[in-house]
Design an enzyme around this catalytic site. Structure first.
Site, PDB file in Angstrom:
ATOM      1  N   SER A 135      67.604  31.448  16.489  1.00 33.44           N
ATOM      2  CA  SER A 135      66.307  31.838  15.936  1.00 33.44           C
ATOM      3  C   SER A 135      66.106  32.514  14.884  1.00 33.44           C
ATOM      4  O   SER A 135      66.003  33.923  15.396  1.00 33.44           O
ATOM      5  CB  SER A 135      66.311  32.913  17.794  1.00 33.44           C
ATOM      6  OG  SER A 135      64.399  32.662  17.221  1.00 33.44           O
ATOM      7  N   GLU A 136      65.617  31.740  13.912  1.00 31.25           N
ATOM      8  CA  GLU A 136      65.952  32.917  12.778  1.00 31.25           C
ATOM      9  C   GLU A 136      63.956  33.555  12.681  1.00 31.25           C
ATOM     10  O   GLU A 136      64.159  34.654  12.547  1.00 31.25           O
ATOM     11  CB  GLU A 136      65.572  31.700  11.556  1.00 31.25           C
ATOM     12  CG  GLU A 136      66.495  30.931  11.522  1.00 31.25           C
ATOM     13  CD  GLU A 136      67.365  30.484  12.064  1.00 31.25           C
ATOM     14  OE1 GLU A 136      68.797  29.754  12.356  1.00 31.25           O
ATOM     15  OE2 GLU A 136      66.612  29.588  13.130  1.00 31.25           O
ATOM     16  N   GLN A 194      71.835  31.776   8.019  1.00 30.88           N
ATOM     17  CA  GLN A 194      73.172  31.196   7.794  1.00 30.88           C
ATOM     18  C   GLN A 194      73.053  30.536   6.705  1.00 30.88           C
ATOM     19  O   GLN A 194      73.993  30.608   5.082  1.00 30.88           O
ATOM     20  CB  GLN A 194      73.055  30.802   9.133  1.00 30.88           C
ATOM     21  CG  GLN A 194      75.205  30.193   9.096  1.00 30.88           C
ATOM     22  CD  GLN A 194      74.947  29.757  10.118  1.00 30.88           C
ATOM     23  OE1 GLN A 194      75.057  28.060  10.726  1.00 30.88           O
ATOM     24  NE2 GLN A 194      76.102  30.083  10.942  1.00 30.88           N
ATOM     25  N   PHE A 195      71.597  29.649   5.995  1.00 32.10           N
ATOM     26  CA  PHE A 195      71.288  29.032   5.278  1.00 32.10           C
ATOM     27  C   PHE A 195      70.117  29.124   4.300  1.00 32.10           C
ATOM     28  O   PHE A 195      69.285  29.412   6.101  1.00 32.10           O
ATOM     29  CB  PHE A 195      71.344  27.595   5.400  1.00 32.10           C
ATOM     30  CG  PHE A 195      72.990  26.970   5.203  1.00 32.10           C
ATOM     31  CD1 PHE A 195      73.467  26.960   4.319  1.00 32.10           C
ATOM     32  CD2 PHE A 195      73.470  27.088   6.843  1.00 32.10           C
ATOM     33  CE1 PHE A 195      75.013  26.730   4.070  1.00 32.10           C
ATOM     34  CE2 PHE A 195      75.176  26.946   6.549  1.00 32.10           C
ATOM     35  CZ  PHE A 195      75.699  26.245   4.851  1.00 32.10           C
ATOM     36  N   ALA A 196      69.662  29.723   3.785  1.00 31.66           N
ATOM     37  CA  ALA A 196      68.073  29.123   3.165  1.00 31.66           C
ATOM     38  C   ALA A 196      66.876  28.566   3.382  1.00 31.66           C
ATOM     39  O   ALA A 196      66.374  28.770   4.334  1.00 31.66           O
ATOM     40  CB  ALA A 196      68.190  29.814   1.722  1.00 31.66           C
ATOM     41  N   ILE A 229      65.585  29.796   6.944  1.00 30.71           N
ATOM     42  CA  ILE A 229      64.658  30.600   7.292  1.00 30.71           C
ATOM     43  C   ILE A 229      63.125  30.411   7.218  1.00 30.71           C
ATOM     44  O   ILE A 229      62.381  31.405   7.887  1.00 30.71           O
ATOM     45  CB  ILE A 229      64.960  32.191   5.679  1.00 30.71           C
ATOM     46  CG1 ILE A 229      64.456  33.150   5.973  1.00 30.71           C
ATOM     47  CG2 ILE A 229      63.557  30.988   4.634  1.00 30.71           C
ATOM     48  CD1 ILE A 229      64.566  34.132   4.414  1.00 30.71           C
ATOM     49  N   HIS A 285      70.512  22.077   3.496  1.00 31.97           N
ATOM     50  CA  HIS A 285      71.411  22.804   3.129  1.00 31.97           C
ATOM     51  C   HIS A 285      71.895  23.655   1.552  1.00 31.97           C
ATOM     52  O   HIS A 285      72.745  24.511   1.044  1.00 31.97           O
ATOM     53  CB  HIS A 285      72.870  22.548   3.635  1.00 31.97           C
ATOM     54  CG  HIS A 285      73.180  22.416   4.940  1.00 31.97           C
ATOM     55  ND1 HIS A 285      73.074  21.769   5.383  1.00 31.97           N
ATOM     56  CD2 HIS A 285      73.467  23.253   6.471  1.00 31.97           C
ATOM     57  CE1 HIS A 285      73.255  21.519   6.775  1.00 31.97           C
ATOM     58  NE2 HIS A 285      73.585  22.753   6.839  1.00 31.97           N
TER      59      HIS A 285
END
Length: 350
Positions: free
Chosen positions: A72-73, A95-97, A100, A142
């Site tokens: 849960s960003e 974990q990856f932009a 976000i 990704h």
């Protein structure tokens, strides 16, 4: 600032490490010296992160300091805002932009505005780490480069290192900063710089001058650009992975270019940009993100506004395309030696 900082970096013991190891080292140092620092995110604890940037930190510092979160960003970043207001210095990892975006509302509406809306009573000293850009054939989920979204937001700082040395020093400075910082890590150069050609091997960091990283604490001030190489023919403004691609192209073409690694987009070292462009009279901007409304547009405007009477040619940009990031065609999307070389030729002929 940590009390046992070395007096002189030149005399400090150093070792050759890659960017992942430099980031891990910076996090370890801050966890060891500042009890308010905590690391949180998906798989950052027991597993050590998908790219192993937090490997071994939970085992060393405990589950209360380095801990896993739900997927849960929005929750990760929202919790970090509260932690910062409470007195902690959280370092959440996304974990990856590309992931976000669910947390953007928390970053913009809460973290970036907290100091202002509380008249300085509360701050959000959080550093959001995230791998960004191409490099793993991850396609549009990704591989994105969303830095310009954050440079537009007053109250956020945006940092993008290009070497292990800078990654460690800038990350320590970001964690110590009292404002929220977006710390984007170019995953294509996690393990070494490269020339930009798909069919050429990656140069390991152990053979690169900027992989010589001092042991212990040091920081690099945010807002201070780095001159990668000096030159008189033209100025290349760039950051992250594109620093190495641009340098390789200029070296192969034998162009006397001055390459400026911005290192931080906000705050931006405008003085260094002006000084270089006024000297060379020509400017090329290179970044991986899409062209329209990319950070290069802001750089172009700044150079034109501040250095117009010194320019001997129009400012040019080499960027990603205005399309979703392709999977199998990643190397066609990525700004490479051909497009950068053509832009250099165009500028020098003007």
């Amino acid at each position: 600032m940590i009390d046992d900082a070395p007096v002189g970096l030149a005399d400090a013991p150093a070792r050759n490490i890659n960017m992942i190891e430099a980031i891990n080292d910076a996090l370890d140092i801050m966890l060891s010296h500042d009890p308010t620092v905590v690391i949180m995110g998906e798989d950052v604890g027991y597993f050590g992160g998908v790219f192993r940037a937090t490997a071994g930190l939970q085992e060393k510092h405990g589950k209360n300091r380095v801990f896993d979160t739900p997927i849960s960003e929005c929750g990760i970043i929202g919790a970090a805002v509260g932690m910062g207001a409470y007195g902690l210095r959280p370092v959440p990892e996304i974990q990856f932009a590309d992931y976000i975006y669910p947390g953007i509302d928390q970053l913009i509406s809460e973290a970036a505005r907290l100091r202002y809306r509380s008249a300085g009573e509360y701050i959000a000293p959080m550093t959001v780490r995230s791998p960004f850009g191409g490099g793993i054939f991850g396609g549009q989920t990704h591989s994105q480069s969303p830095e310009s979204l954050f440079t537009h937001v007053a109250g956020l700082k945006t940092v993008i290192p290009s070497t292990p040395y800078d990654a460690k020093g800038l990350l320590i400075a970001a964690i110590e900063d009292n404002d929220p910082v977006i710390f984007f890590e170019p995953k294509r150069i996690y393990n070494g710089p490269f020339s930009g050609y798909y069919d050429k091997p990656v140069e390991p960091w152990k053979n690169h001058a900027d992989s010589r990283v001092p042991e212990g604490y040091y920081s690099i001030p945010l807002g201070k650009a780095r001159t990668v190489r000096e030159g008189d023919a033209l100025t290349v403004l760039t950051y992250g992975t594109m620093v190495h691609v641009s340098e390789a192209v200029c070296r192969e073409k034998g162009v006397d270019a001055e390459i400026i690694d911005l290192r931080t987009l906000v705050p931006l070292d405008i003085a260094a940009i002006e000084a270089s462009v006024e000297k060379t009279g020509r400017c090329l901007i290179v970044h991986e993100a899409t062209r329209t409304s990319g950070f290069g547009a802001e750089l172009s405007a700044l150079v034109t506004e501040r250095c117009f009477y010194h320019l001997e040619a129009p400012v040019e940009r080499v960027t990603g395309f205005d399309t979703p990031y392709p999977h199998s065609l990643e190397w066609a999307y990525f700004p490479g030696p051909v497009r950068i070389g053509e832009a250099i030729d165009s500028i020098l002929k003007a």
